[in-house]
Motif scaffolding. Structure first.
Motif, PDB file in Angstrom:
ATOM      1  N   THR A  51      35.018  34.531  40.028  1.00  0.00           N
ATOM      2  CA  THR A  51      36.627  33.965  40.210  1.00  0.00           C
ATOM      3  C   THR A  51      37.444  35.335  40.805  1.00  0.00           C
ATOM      4  N   GLN A  52      38.427  35.216  40.860  1.00  0.00           N
ATOM      5  CA  GLN A  52      39.505  35.963  41.738  1.00  0.00           C
ATOM      6  C   GLN A  52      38.935  37.317  40.524  1.00  0.00           C
ATOM      7  N   TYR A  53      39.720  37.372  39.330  1.00  0.00           N
ATOM      8  CA  TYR A  53      39.508  38.768  38.726  1.00  0.00           C
ATOM      9  C   TYR A  53      37.792  38.804  38.852  1.00  0.00           C
ATOM     10  N   GLY A  54      37.084  38.382  39.115  1.00  0.00           N
ATOM     11  CA  GLY A  54      35.464  38.842  38.232  1.00  0.00           C
ATOM     12  C   GLY A  54      35.146  39.107  40.220  1.00  0.00           C
ATOM     13  N   LYS A  55      35.693  39.062  40.885  1.00  0.00           N
ATOM     14  CA  LYS A  55      35.956  40.054  43.043  1.00  0.00           C
ATOM     15  C   LYS A  55      36.360  40.983  42.771  1.00  0.00           C
ATOM     16  N   GLN A  56      37.496  41.230  42.229  1.00  0.00           N
ATOM     17  CA  GLN A  56      38.502  42.837  41.428  1.00  0.00           C
ATOM     18  C   GLN A  56      37.523  42.817  41.015  1.00  0.00           C
ATOM     19  N   LEU A  57      37.276  43.050  39.449  1.00  0.00           N
ATOM     20  CA  LEU A  57      36.156  43.608  38.911  1.00  0.00           C
ATOM     21  C   LEU A  57      35.056  43.729  38.935  1.00  0.00           C
ATOM     22  N   ARG A  58      34.843  43.911  40.266  1.00  0.00           N
ATOM     23  CA  ARG A  58      33.328  44.314  40.569  1.00  0.00           C
ATOM     24  C   ARG A  58      33.476  45.220  42.256  1.00  0.00           C
ATOM     25  N   SER A  59      34.588  44.439  42.943  1.00  0.00           N
ATOM     26  CA  SER A  59      35.427  46.151  43.552  1.00  0.00           C
ATOM     27  C   SER A  59      35.291  46.505  42.920  1.00  0.00           C
ATOM     28  N   LYS A  60      35.770  47.189  41.970  1.00  0.00           N
ATOM     29  CA  LYS A  60      36.035  48.676  41.165  1.00  0.00           C
ATOM     30  C   LYS A  60      34.556  48.911  40.808  1.00  0.00           C
ATOM     31  N   GLN A  61      34.202  48.345  40.171  1.00  0.00           N
ATOM     32  CA  GLN A  61      32.575  48.528  39.432  1.00  0.00           C
ATOM     33  C   GLN A  61      31.792  49.395  40.531  1.00  0.00           C
ATOM     34  N   ALA A  62      32.113  48.937  41.923  1.00  0.00           N
ATOM     35  CA  ALA A  62      31.162  49.196  43.027  1.00  0.00           C
ATOM     36  C   ALA A  62      31.740  50.267  43.208  1.00  0.00           C
ATOM     37  N   VAL A  63      32.556  50.838  43.417  1.00  0.00           N
ATOM     38  CA  VAL A  63      33.592  52.337  43.711  1.00  0.00           C
ATOM     39  C   VAL A  63      33.343  53.174  42.735  1.00  0.00           C
ATOM     40  N   LYS A  64      33.461  52.440  41.761  1.00  0.00           N
ATOM     41  CA  LYS A  64      33.486  53.865  40.692  1.00  0.00           C
ATOM     42  C   LYS A  64      31.621  54.357  40.575  1.00  0.00           C
ATOM     43  N   ARG A  65      31.308  53.064  40.716  1.00  0.00           N
ATOM     44  CA  ARG A  65      29.347  54.021  40.838  1.00  0.00           C
ATOM     45  C   ARG A  65      29.605  54.440  41.649  1.00  0.00           C
ATOM     46  N   PRO A 197      32.993  49.510  51.014  1.00  0.00           N
ATOM     47  CA  PRO A 197      31.695  48.407  51.394  1.00  0.00           C
ATOM     48  C   PRO A 197      32.495  47.620  50.325  1.00  0.00           C
ATOM     49  N   VAL A 198      33.340  47.617  49.582  1.00  0.00           N
ATOM     50  CA  VAL A 198      34.232  46.462  48.932  1.00  0.00           C
ATOM     51  C   VAL A 198      35.435  46.557  49.708  1.00  0.00           C
ATOM     52  N   ASP A 199      36.769  45.395  49.529  1.00  0.00           N
ATOM     53  CA  ASP A 199      38.061  45.172  49.726  1.00  0.00           C
ATOM     54  C   ASP A 199      39.420  46.725  48.836  1.00  0.00           C
ATOM     55  N   VAL A 200      38.831  47.447  49.130  1.00  0.00           N
ATOM     56  CA  VAL A 200      39.954  48.149  48.826  1.00  0.00           C
ATOM     57  C   VAL A 200      41.162  47.515  47.353  1.00  0.00           C
ATOM     58  N   GLN A 201      41.547  46.286  48.348  1.00  0.00           N
ATOM     59  CA  GLN A 201      42.768  45.914  47.876  1.00  0.00           C
ATOM     60  C   GLN A 201      42.658  45.430  46.344  1.00  0.00           C
ATOM     61  N   ASP A 202      40.515  44.676  46.510  1.00  0.00           N
ATOM     62  CA  ASP A 202      40.474  44.349  45.269  1.00  0.00           C
ATOM     63  C   ASP A 202      40.767  45.089  44.443  1.00  0.00           C
ATOM     64  N   ILE A 203      40.927  46.358  44.055  1.00  0.00           N
ATOM     65  CA  ILE A 203      41.365  47.110  43.388  1.00  0.00           C
ATOM     66  C   ILE A 203      42.959  47.331  42.819  1.00  0.00           C
ATOM     67  N   ILE A 204      43.594  47.190  43.229  1.00  0.00           N
ATOM     68  CA  ILE A 204      45.659  47.266  43.633  1.00  0.00           C
ATOM     69  C   ILE A 204      45.482  46.870  42.245  1.00  0.00           C
ATOM     70  N   GLU A 205      44.956  45.201  43.201  1.00  0.00           N
ATOM     71  CA  GLU A 205      45.435  44.138  42.646  1.00  0.00           C
ATOM     72  C   GLU A 205      45.099  44.227  40.900  1.00  0.00           C
ATOM     73  N   LEU A 206      43.867  44.408  40.794  1.00  0.00           N
ATOM     74  CA  LEU A 206      43.369  44.633  38.986  1.00  0.00           C
ATOM     75  C   LEU A 206      44.102  45.400  38.757  1.00  0.00           C
ATOM     76  N   TYR A 207      44.333  46.579  38.659  1.00  0.00           N
ATOM     77  CA  TYR A 207      45.712  47.618  38.145  1.00  0.00           C
ATOM     78  C   TYR A 207      46.258  47.254  37.637  1.00  0.00           C
ATOM     79  N   SER A 208      47.368  46.053  39.197  1.00  0.00           N
ATOM     80  CA  SER A 208      48.628  45.968  39.049  1.00  0.00           C
ATOM     81  C   SER A 208      48.958  45.111  38.236  1.00  0.00           C
ATOM     82  N   LYS A 209      48.284  43.925  37.595  1.00  0.00           N
ATOM     83  CA  LYS A 209      48.222  43.583  36.693  1.00  0.00           C
ATOM     84  C   LYS A 209      48.938  44.143  35.743  1.00  0.00           C
TER      85      LYS A 209
END
Length: 209
Positions: A51-65, A197-209
């Motif tokens: 899902t869109q949320y799942g993609k955003q979450l995975r992007s955040k987790q990837a950068v954190k890791r 390796p990810v779209d950083v915009q996913d992280i921005i959108e995730l935290y902006s909810k």
């Protein structure tokens, strides 16, 4: 939340991205992130559409890791970036790239960021001639980073220098003299220069909810 202490390449498989967490092995075909390019677990080979949320979450987790940062600290970095003028995603990545553990890794004094954190905590790294033992220390432009002279024969550090030389891996924003175990953090990089390796915009959108 405690730090993850399990198999590092399992994290790469979970994110579907080679996060380069293991050092030399991560750059070879022996890496399980390359050989077993599917998520771990019984249903790992199933092709699940995120899902869109799942993609955003995975992007955040990837950068954190990749950067070895826990959730609370990562959230603080995001909030700091959001308050500054400019593109939040780029500023967030610049904050992460200016951490001392990342700079030590990028200079080739450690095979990965985890080893760089260990070297820093054990007092092997100097910033502008003074010992700094905090991996999250923020390096500034024109700061000089070096391995303490008495620490230059440590095997882990020599392995890092050797790997960096063989890979030819030195970012444009860093000037390194590996013979002297010393480098300068010349400038803050732009996001276009970073290998994100990810779209950083996913992280921005995730935290902006």
């Amino acid at each position: 939340m405690a730090r993850y202490r399990g198999p590092l390449e399992k994290l790469s498989r979970r994110e579907g991205i080679n996060l380069l967490l293991k050092g030399e092995r991560s750059y070879s075909e022996k890496s399980s992130a390359v050989k077993r390019n599917f998520a771990p677990g019984q249903h790992g080979k199933e092709n699940k559409k995120l899902t869109q949320y799942g993609k955003q979450l995975r992007s955040k987790q990837a950068v954190k890791r990749i950067y070895g940062v826990l959730e609370k600290q990562f959230r603080r970095y995001f909030e700091e970036a959001a308050k500054k003028e400019g593109q939040t995603g780029e500023i967030l990545m610049q904050i992460l790239e200016s951490r001392l553990d990342t700079v030590v890794f990028q200079m080739g004094f450690a095979v990965n960021r985890r080893t760089a954190r260990q070297m820093i905590r054990h007092g092997h790294i100097l910033v502008n001639g003074s010992k700094v033992d905090i991996p999250s220390y923020r390096v500034k432009e024109n700061d000089t980073i070096e391995v303490k002279e008495s620490s230059r024969n440590i095997q882990q550090i020599k392995e890092g220098v050797d790997l960096a030389e063989r890979l030819g891996r030195t970012p444009a924003w860093i000037d390194v003299n590996k013979d002297q175990f010393k480098g300068i953090f010349v400038r803050i990089p732009s996001i276009d220069e970073m290998d994100v390796p990810v779209d950083v915009q996913d992280i921005i959108e995730l935290y902006s909810k």
